[in-house]
Structures are given as structure tokens and as C-alpha cells.
Design an enzyme around this catalytic site. Structure first.
Site, PDB file in Angstrom:
ATOM      1  N   TYR A 165       0.840  -1.211   0.000  1.00  0.00           N
ATOM      2  CA  TYR A 165       0.000   0.000   0.000  1.00  0.00           C
ATOM      3  C   TYR A 165       0.872   1.257   0.000  1.00  0.00           C
ATOM      4  O   TYR A 165       0.629   2.202  -0.753  1.00  0.00           O
ATOM      5  CB  TYR A 165      -0.892  -0.060   1.239  1.00  0.00           C
ATOM      6  CG  TYR A 165      -1.889   1.057   1.400  1.00  0.00           C
ATOM      7  CD1 TYR A 165      -3.054   1.102   0.634  1.00  0.00           C
ATOM      8  CD2 TYR A 165      -1.688   2.054   2.356  1.00  0.00           C
ATOM      9  CE1 TYR A 165      -3.988   2.119   0.815  1.00  0.00           C
ATOM     10  CE2 TYR A 165      -2.616   3.065   2.545  1.00  0.00           C
ATOM     11  CZ  TYR A 165      -3.763   3.098   1.769  1.00  0.00           C
ATOM     12  OH  TYR A 165      -4.680   4.103   1.958  1.00  0.00           O
ATOM     13  N   LYS A 169       0.975   4.060  -2.887  1.00  0.00           N
ATOM     14  CA  LYS A 169       0.616   5.446  -2.584  1.00  0.00           C
ATOM     15  C   LYS A 169       1.766   6.406  -2.919  1.00  0.00           C
ATOM     16  O   LYS A 169       1.525   7.555  -3.308  1.00  0.00           O
ATOM     17  CB  LYS A 169       0.186   5.584  -1.124  1.00  0.00           C
ATOM     18  CG  LYS A 169      -1.147   4.891  -0.814  1.00  0.00           C
ATOM     19  CD  LYS A 169      -2.269   5.331  -1.755  1.00  0.00           C
ATOM     20  CE  LYS A 169      -3.658   5.101  -1.209  1.00  0.00           C
ATOM     21  NZ  LYS A 169      -4.712   5.443  -2.193  1.00  0.00           N
TER      22      LYS A 169
HETATM   23  N1  LIG Z   1     -10.108   5.979   5.117  1.00  0.00           N
HETATM   24  C1  LIG Z   1      -8.927   6.473   5.410  1.00  0.00           C
HETATM   25  O1  LIG Z   1      -8.641   6.873   6.559  1.00  0.00           O
HETATM   26  C2  LIG Z   1      -7.868   6.587   4.338  1.00  0.00           C
HETATM   27  C3  LIG Z   1      -6.566   6.939   4.708  1.00  0.00           C
HETATM   28  C4  LIG Z   1      -5.601   7.111   3.736  1.00  0.00           C
HETATM   29  C5  LIG Z   1      -5.948   6.925   2.404  1.00  0.00           C
HETATM   30  N2  LIG Z   1      -7.218   6.547   2.058  1.00  0.00           N
HETATM   31  C6  LIG Z   1      -7.514   6.349   0.650  1.00  0.00           C
HETATM   32  O2  LIG Z   1      -8.758   6.944   0.316  1.00  0.00           O
HETATM   33  C7  LIG Z   1      -9.398   6.177  -0.709  1.00  0.00           C
HETATM   34  C8  LIG Z   1     -10.830   5.821  -0.283  1.00  0.00           C
HETATM   35  O3  LIG Z   1     -10.790   5.014   0.849  1.00  0.00           O
HETATM   36  P1  LIG Z   1     -12.095   4.688   1.724  1.00  0.00           P
HETATM   37  O4  LIG Z   1     -11.629   4.688   3.116  1.00  0.00           O
HETATM   38  O5  LIG Z   1     -13.233   5.536   1.306  1.00  0.00           O
HETATM   39  O6  LIG Z   1     -12.356   3.162   1.286  1.00  0.00           O
HETATM   40  P2  LIG Z   1     -13.703   2.335   1.030  1.00  0.00           P
HETATM   41  O7  LIG Z   1     -13.320   0.906   1.150  1.00  0.00           O
HETATM   42  O8  LIG Z   1     -14.819   2.853   1.876  1.00  0.00           O
HETATM   43  O9  LIG Z   1     -14.056   2.667  -0.484  1.00  0.00           O
HETATM   44  C9  LIG Z   1     -13.264   2.196  -1.538  1.00  0.00           C
HETATM   45  C10 LIG Z   1     -14.149   1.998  -2.755  1.00  0.00           C
HETATM   46  O10 LIG Z   1     -13.323   1.547  -3.835  1.00  0.00           O
HETATM   47  C11 LIG Z   1     -14.047   0.557  -4.554  1.00  0.00           C
HETATM   48  N3  LIG Z   1     -13.120  -0.336  -5.257  1.00  0.00           N
HETATM   49  C12 LIG Z   1     -12.282  -1.248  -4.708  1.00  0.00           C
HETATM   50  N4  LIG Z   1     -11.630  -1.902  -5.667  1.00  0.00           N
HETATM   51  C13 LIG Z   1     -12.057  -1.391  -6.859  1.00  0.00           C
HETATM   52  C14 LIG Z   1     -11.736  -1.657  -8.205  1.00  0.00           C
HETATM   53  N5  LIG Z   1     -10.857  -2.603  -8.529  1.00  0.00           N
HETATM   54  N6  LIG Z   1     -12.351  -0.923  -9.165  1.00  0.00           N
HETATM   55  C15 LIG Z   1     -13.244   0.050  -8.848  1.00  0.00           C
HETATM   56  N7  LIG Z   1     -13.607   0.325  -7.572  1.00  0.00           N
HETATM   57  C16 LIG Z   1     -13.009  -0.384  -6.594  1.00  0.00           C
HETATM   58  C17 LIG Z   1     -14.847  -0.189  -3.499  1.00  0.00           C
HETATM   59  O11 LIG Z   1     -15.953  -0.876  -4.059  1.00  0.00           O
HETATM   60  C18 LIG Z   1     -15.244   0.954  -2.556  1.00  0.00           C
HETATM   61  O12 LIG Z   1     -16.507   1.483  -2.928  1.00  0.00           O
HETATM   62  C19 LIG Z   1      -8.494   4.977  -0.956  1.00  0.00           C
HETATM   63  O13 LIG Z   1      -7.657   5.229  -2.053  1.00  0.00           O
HETATM   64  C20 LIG Z   1      -7.690   4.868   0.300  1.00  0.00           C
HETATM   65  O14 LIG Z   1      -6.446   4.232   0.104  1.00  0.00           O
HETATM   66  C21 LIG Z   1      -8.187   6.373   3.002  1.00  0.00           C
END
Ligand SMILES: NC(=O)c1ccc[n+]([C@@H]2O[C@H](COP(=O)([O-])OP(=O)(O)OC[C@H]3O[C@@H](n4cnc5c(N)ncnc54)[C@H](O)[C@@H]3O)[C@@H](O)[C@H]2O)c1
Length: 299
Positions: A165, A169
């Protein structure tokens, strides 16, 4: 429709859940036509469902906005083309892309399987490339240019149990910085958001973190797509709750020069500790505290 994104068409990958859903809703509320792109998978990548993207489209329409769904897997090159085509075929342009889709396969480096590494690079890094590639080919020919927003993470600095990851990133930041350079002359901007928010992805973080709601991330994505951010490109912003922080631009800090044409290893061993020294890995100092918290939480 009025709003900061009135008249623009924006595609949001991962737009069906968590942060992506909040971004989709916020873009529509600011007047954008929205392509909600989501494969609708469980955290382990299983059970893809078009329902997840369709539900957000219905929510947007119920609020008086305009949206279409694309349910493809963003790790596939053709899905990038499909997402951009959905925007252009429906509304005639693609003015913004926000790549939020993501997955996790957490494992210590020495136990990580090839599949666990590949799956994370495929959805995050390749997923960003697939959308950037197809969107930028259209945006560079549009008079109004375009705006690209990638989703990175503070974990790009390093992550104890998420080397895959972290690498993906970090790659997204480099990809986005490169997009900012190659697309500058065409009026296309590219920036990254490093979010922290309470979603299904972050619910198992095994140590205490500063966090907030997904709705707190969305306004920054709206701003970066809007014309109000027309001077902003090649940047990375952390967004969490009420805090927005800008990251520095990586650059060399100190240099030393060999007495001859090249250094020998022995000369480096003597000169480096008193000359350019080294820079502390920012997470090493905090490693013990985090490890203790991970153990307390049974991770
Ligand atoms: N939540 C956090 O605290 C956090 C922290 C750092 C980075 N991020 C980043 O923010 C982004 C969103 O994260 P989140 O927490 O909302 O996650 P989440 O799991 O709630 O949402 C992720 C979405 O991506 C979709 N997805 C997964 N694989 C896919 C694919 N192959 N094709 C199309 N869609 C796909 C899933 O169906 C889901 O709806 C991510 O890139 C994550 O790495 C989140």
C-alpha cells in the site's frame, strides 16, 4: 444549476462508498454531472456489484443532480476508457477525475504473497494510471483543460505492515507529479489528497489516529477540480476533519564532493557522518509507541 462545478463533468472512482461517495455527492451538489465509477467489491475484492454505484446515482438524482454509473474494475486499462467515455458520451467533456478507489492487503513484508502485492498495486497505482491516461488524452484537447485528483495516503512515507500500500501510494504521488508536468502546457492540473476518515477501510487501524468523517474530505476535491484552484498543480494535501496541510516538495538537502573524480566506499564512510549525515525516518521515532498500541489491540 449553480455551484462551484456548474457545467463541469467529473468522474469519481470508488464513488460508491466511503470517501468516494462523499466526493460524488459533493461534486453533484456543486453542480457537476458525475460519473460514479465503482466495482462494488468487498474489502477482500470479492462479490463485485453494480448496485453500489447505482445507489449513489439514485441519491444524486433524488437531490436533483445528474449522474451515471460505471461498474467496472479500475485495475483494468479498458475500464479507464469506459469511465471517460461515459462522461464524454453523456455530457460531451471530462473536466475532472477523482481517483478514490482502493483496497488493502495488510501483511508484514516478509510474509506478503505475490498476489497481495500485485492486487494493491493494480487497484491503486495502475488504477490511477488507467484513469489518468484516458482522461488526459481528452483533457489536453479541450479548450478548458481539466483537473486530475489522485488519492494517496500519509502511509506513502512508510508503513510497517502495508509495504504494498505504501509503495502504491508513493507511486501515485510520483505519477500525479509527472501528470502535472506533462499536462501543464495543456491547462490540465494534477494534485493529490492524502485523506484520513472513518470508513470501512480505516476501521481496523490498530493504533490511535487523528480522523474525521468522509464528508470532511469532499470539499477539498471539489476545490481542486474547480476553477478557483487554477493555479494549483503538482501538490499533495493532507485532509482530516478540520485540518488541511500541504506537503513539502521533495528535494536534495545537502551534498558532498569527492576529493577526486569519484568516492571510494572507505572515503564515504569517513566523510558522510561528519558532512551530509542522514535524515531521520519520521516514523522510526514513533515506531515503538505504535507497535505497543498494535500489541494492546491484539493486532
Ligand atoms: N479511510 C482512510 O482513513 C484513508 C486513509 C488514507 C488513504 N485513504 C484512501 O482513500 C481512498 C478511499 O478510501 P475509503 O476509506 O473511502 O475506502 P472504502 O473501502 O470505503 O471505499 C473504496 C471503494 O473503492 C471501490 N473499489 C475497490 N476496488 C475497486 C476496483 N478494482 N475498481 C473500482 N472500484 C473499486 C470499493 O468498491 C469501494 O466502494 C483509498 O484510495 C484509500 O487508500 C483512506
Amino acid at each position: 444549476m449553480t455551484g462551484m462545478l456548474a457545467g463541469k463533468t467529473v468522474a469519481v472512482t470508488g464513488g460508491g462508498n466511503g470517501i468516494g461517495r462523499a466526493v460524488s455527492l459533493a461534486c453533484a451538489a456543486e453542480g457537476a454531472n458525475v460519473v460514479v465509477a465503482d466495482y462494488g467489491v468487498a474489502m477482500d475484492g470479492s462479490n463485485p456489484s453494480s448496485e453500489v454505484a447505482n445507489l449513489v446515482v439514485k441519491e444524486i438524482e433524488a437531490a436533483g443532480g445528474k449522474a451515471v454509473a460505471v461498474a467496472g474494475d479500475v485495475s483494468k486499462f479498458d475500464t479507464g476508457a469506459e469511465i471517460v467515455a461515459a462522461a464524454v458520451d453523456t455530457w460531451g467533456s471530462i473536466d475532472g477525475v477523482v481517483c478514490v478507489a482502493g483496497n488493502l492487503r495488510e501483511r508484514m513484508l516478509f510474509n506478503m504473497s505475490e498476489d497481495e502485492f500485485d492486487a494493491v498495486i493494480a487497484v491503486h497505482l495502475k488504477g490511477h494510471f488507467n484513469v489518468y491516461r484516458h482522461a488526459s488524452a481528452v483533457m489536453r484537447k479541450q479548450e478548458s483543460g481539466g483537473s486530475i485528483v489522485g488519492f494517496t495516503s500519509g502511509a506513502f512515507v512508510g508503513s510497517t505492515a502495508q509495504a504494498n500500500y505504501s509503495a502504491a501510494k508513493g507511486g501515485i504521488i510520483s505519477l500525479t507529479r509527472s501528470a502535472a508536468l506533462s499536462l501543464h502546457k495543456y491547462g490540465v492540473r494534477a494534485n493529490c489528497i492524502a485523506p484520513i476518515a472513518k470508513t470501512r477501510m480505516s476501521e481496523n487501524v490498530p493504533f490511535e489516529i487523528e480522523t474525521g468523517e468522509p464528508s470532511a474530505i469532499a470539499p477539498m476535491a471539489v476545490y481542486l477540480i474547480s476553477d478557483a484552484a487554477k493555479e494549483i498543480t503538482g501538490q499533495t494535501y493532507t485532509v482530516v476533519g478540520p485540518r488541511i496541510s500541504v506537503w513539502n516538495q521533495p528535494h536534495e538537502l545537502r551534498s558532498m564532493f569527492a576529493p577526486g573524480d569519484e568516492w571510494t566506499a572507505q572515503e564515504i564512510a569517513e566523510a558522510l557522518p561528519r558532512s551530509i549525515k542522514y535524515e531521520e525516518h519520521p516514523m522510526l521515532a514513533d515506531l515503538e509507541r505504535r507497535m505497543a498500541q498494535m500489541e494492546n489491540k491484539g493486532a
